[in-house]
Design a protein around this motif. Structure first.
Motif, PDB file in Angstrom:
ATOM      1  N   LEU A  69     -33.764  41.005  -2.475  1.00 37.45           N
ATOM      2  CA  LEU A  69     -33.090  42.257  -2.151  1.00 37.45           C
ATOM      3  C   LEU A  69     -31.785  42.102  -1.379  1.00 37.45           C
ATOM      4  N   LEU A  70     -31.837  41.411  -0.259  1.00 35.02           N
ATOM      5  CA  LEU A  70     -30.689  41.421   0.653  1.00 35.02           C
ATOM      6  C   LEU A  70     -29.367  40.937   0.049  1.00 35.02           C
ATOM      7  N   PRO A  71     -29.328  39.805  -0.636  1.00 33.88           N
ATOM      8  CA  PRO A  71     -28.034  39.382  -1.192  1.00 33.88           C
ATOM      9  C   PRO A  71     -27.466  40.397  -2.197  1.00 33.88           C
ATOM     10  N   ALA A  72     -28.347  41.024  -2.958  1.00 37.85           N
ATOM     11  CA  ALA A  72     -27.896  41.997  -3.951  1.00 37.85           C
ATOM     12  C   ALA A  72     -27.436  43.295  -3.287  1.00 37.85           C
ATOM     13  N   ILE A  73     -28.202  43.764  -2.319  1.00 40.02           N
ATOM     14  CA  ILE A  73     -27.849  45.016  -1.643  1.00 40.02           C
ATOM     15  C   ILE A  73     -26.558  44.856  -0.843  1.00 40.02           C
ATOM     16  N   LEU A  74     -26.465  43.774  -0.100  1.00 39.37           N
ATOM     17  CA  LEU A  74     -25.300  43.555   0.759  1.00 39.37           C
ATOM     18  C   LEU A  74     -24.105  42.991  -0.003  1.00 39.37           C
ATOM     19  N   ARG A  75     -24.361  42.507  -1.215  1.00 37.82           N
ATOM     20  CA  ARG A  75     -23.325  41.877  -2.056  1.00 37.82           C
ATOM     21  C   ARG A  75     -22.667  40.706  -1.338  1.00 37.82           C
ATOM     22  N   ILE A  76     -23.479  39.991  -0.569  1.00 27.94           N
ATOM     23  CA  ILE A  76     -23.041  38.758   0.085  1.00 27.94           C
ATOM     24  C   ILE A  76     -23.811  37.632  -0.588  1.00 27.94           C
ATOM     25  N   LYS A  77     -23.094  36.772  -1.301  1.00 23.04           N
ATOM     26  CA  LYS A  77     -23.720  35.692  -2.072  1.00 23.04           C
ATOM     27  C   LYS A  77     -24.824  36.239  -2.997  1.00 23.04           C
ATOM     28  N   SER A 126     -28.332  37.095 -13.873  1.00 22.10           N
ATOM     29  CA  SER A 126     -27.436  35.973 -14.159  1.00 22.10           C
ATOM     30  C   SER A 126     -26.632  36.177 -15.444  1.00 22.10           C
ATOM     31  N   LYS A 127     -27.186  36.900 -16.418  1.00 20.06           N
ATOM     32  CA  LYS A 127     -26.541  37.008 -17.731  1.00 20.06           C
ATOM     33  C   LYS A 127     -26.026  38.409 -18.056  1.00 20.06           C
ATOM     34  N   LYS A 128     -26.847  39.409 -17.864  1.00 22.38           N
ATOM     35  CA  LYS A 128     -26.541  40.751 -18.394  1.00 22.38           C
ATOM     36  C   LYS A 128     -25.932  41.704 -17.367  1.00 22.38           C
ATOM     37  N   ALA A 129     -26.375  41.645 -16.139  1.00 21.98           N
ATOM     38  CA  ALA A 129     -25.900  42.603 -15.132  1.00 21.98           C
ATOM     39  C   ALA A 129     -25.765  41.928 -13.777  1.00 21.98           C
ATOM     40  N   PRO A 130     -24.895  40.916 -13.694  1.00 19.59           N
ATOM     41  CA  PRO A 130     -24.745  40.249 -12.397  1.00 19.59           C
ATOM     42  C   PRO A 130     -24.113  41.181 -11.370  1.00 19.59           C
ATOM     43  N   ILE A 131     -24.457  40.940 -10.135  1.00 14.28           N
ATOM     44  CA  ILE A 131     -23.870  41.712  -9.033  1.00 14.28           C
ATOM     45  C   ILE A 131     -22.704  40.905  -8.499  1.00 14.28           C
ATOM     46  N   LEU A 132     -21.571  41.548  -8.392  1.00 13.34           N
ATOM     47  CA  LEU A 132     -20.375  40.862  -7.910  1.00 13.34           C
ATOM     48  C   LEU A 132     -20.341  40.858  -6.388  1.00 13.34           C
ATOM     49  N   PRO A 133     -19.887  39.758  -5.802  1.00 14.29           N
ATOM     50  CA  PRO A 133     -19.785  39.720  -4.333  1.00 14.29           C
ATOM     51  C   PRO A 133     -18.692  40.662  -3.840  1.00 14.29           C
ATOM     52  N   LYS A 134     -18.804  41.043  -2.582  1.00 17.02           N
ATOM     53  CA  LYS A 134     -17.748  41.871  -1.968  1.00 17.02           C
ATOM     54  C   LYS A 134     -16.437  41.112  -2.025  1.00 17.02           C
ATOM     55  N   SER A 135     -15.371  41.838  -2.231  1.00 18.37           N
ATOM     56  CA  SER A 135     -14.051  41.200  -2.291  1.00 18.37           C
ATOM     57  C   SER A 135     -13.458  41.072  -0.904  1.00 18.37           C
TER      58      SER A 135
END
Length: 135
Positions: A69-77, A126-135
């Motif tokens: 959860l956390l990396p995806a929610i926070l978009r950090i790594k 990893s393939k279809k809907a990756p979450i992008l890190p914060k810019s």
């Protein structure tokens, strides 16, 4: 237009899968770490035989739940979410082997279900809907 709807449905499905598996892991980790050993031994006879394994699996469960959860929610790594999903899949294979070795076949079904959902999360993120890190 159809591709956009499919993608939105996939993203919603991935978030639902992530939350469900994470909650199951967090609950399991909390239960293994916070419940007195005497109570756990009644539900899981192996807990009394090897309390260090119980503590280890509780910590792994907690870390896996947080990692989904956390990396995806926070978009950090957010790539860590993919690694957590693969780790969860590996954990479920190990859990299934453990339960089979003890003759606890009724537990293997849930391990297989969580394994498949974790692989879905890993594939999707990893393939279809990756979450992008914060810019």
């Amino acid at each position: 237009m159809t591709d956009q709807k499919t993608n939105k449905g996939l993203i919603i499905g991935l978030w639902i899968a992530q939350v469900l598996v994470a909650l199951m892991l967090l609950w399991g980790g909390y239960a293994k770490l916070a419940t007195p050993l005497e109570e756990l031994s009644q539900m899981m006879p192996w807990a009394a035989e090897n309390p260090s394994l119980l503590t280890f699996t509780g910590i792994v469960d907690l870390l896996g739940g947080l990692g989904l959860l956390l990396p995806a929610i926070l978009r950090i790594k957010p790539q860590l979410t993919v690694y957590a999903a693969y780790g969860t899949a590996a954990l479920m294979v190990a859990a299934a082997i453990f339960h089979i070795s003890r003759g606890e076949y009724e537990s293997v079904g849930m391990n297989v279900v969580i394994l498949l959902i974790a692989l879905f999360i890993a594939w999707g993120r990893s393939k279809k809907a990756p979450i992008l890190p914060k810019s």
